[in-house]
Write a protein that holds these residues in place. Structure first.
Motif, PDB file in Angstrom:
ATOM      1  N   PHE A  41       0.830  -1.212   0.000  1.00 28.74           N
ATOM      2  CA  PHE A  41       0.000   0.000   0.000  1.00 28.74           C
ATOM      3  C   PHE A  41       0.861   1.257   0.000  1.00 28.74           C
ATOM      4  O   PHE A  41       0.592   2.207  -0.743  1.00 28.74           O
ATOM      5  N   TRP A  45       1.039   3.873  -3.092  1.00 32.04           N
ATOM      6  CA  TRP A  45       0.677   5.269  -2.821  1.00 32.04           C
ATOM      7  C   TRP A  45       1.806   6.213  -3.223  1.00 32.04           C
ATOM      8  O   TRP A  45       1.571   7.212  -3.896  1.00 32.04           O
ATOM      9  N   SER A  48       2.162   6.391  -7.002  1.00 31.92           N
ATOM     10  CA  SER A  48       1.161   7.237  -7.648  1.00 31.92           C
ATOM     11  C   SER A  48       1.447   8.715  -7.414  1.00 31.92           C
ATOM     12  O   SER A  48       1.128   9.554  -8.256  1.00 31.92           O
ATOM     13  N   ALA A  55      -1.859   1.775  -7.875  1.00 31.55           N
ATOM     14  CA  ALA A  55      -2.305   0.664  -7.048  1.00 31.55           C
ATOM     15  C   ALA A  55      -1.806  -0.658  -7.621  1.00 31.55           C
ATOM     16  O   ALA A  55      -1.710  -0.833  -8.838  1.00 31.55           O
TER      17      ALA A  55
END
Length: 84
Positions: A41, A45, A48, A55
């Motif tokens: 995660f 994150w 991005s 994701a």
């Protein structure tokens, strides 16, 4: 990805991160999996944010690298907080 894929990805990323980051690491296999999944995660994150990814939606070398980088960041932060 299904739950089993996330667990397997977390295990691989957690083991790689523990191997790369020296020092005492918390817990056993379950904590290693959690470190890897949370690292996925974090890596997704951060990827991005900088525009190099997003994701994690499939099980691939890229997702393993992304999850491992996130898990490394998580372990480094853990060691910094623990050393204070």
């Amino acid at each position: 990805m299904n739950l089993l894929s996330w667990i397997f990805l977390g295990l691989i990323a957690g083991v790689l991160a523990r191997w790369i980051v020296p020092g005492p690491n918390p817990g056993g296999w379950v904590v290693t999996i959690v470190i890897g999944v949370v690292g996925a995660f974090i890596g997704g994150w951060l990827g991005s944010l900088v525009g190099i990814g997003g994701a994690i939606t499939s099980f691939s070398i890229g997702s393993i690298v992304t999850a491992t980088i996130g898990a490394i960041i998580l372990l480094v932060v853990f060691h910094l907080v623990r050393s204070r």
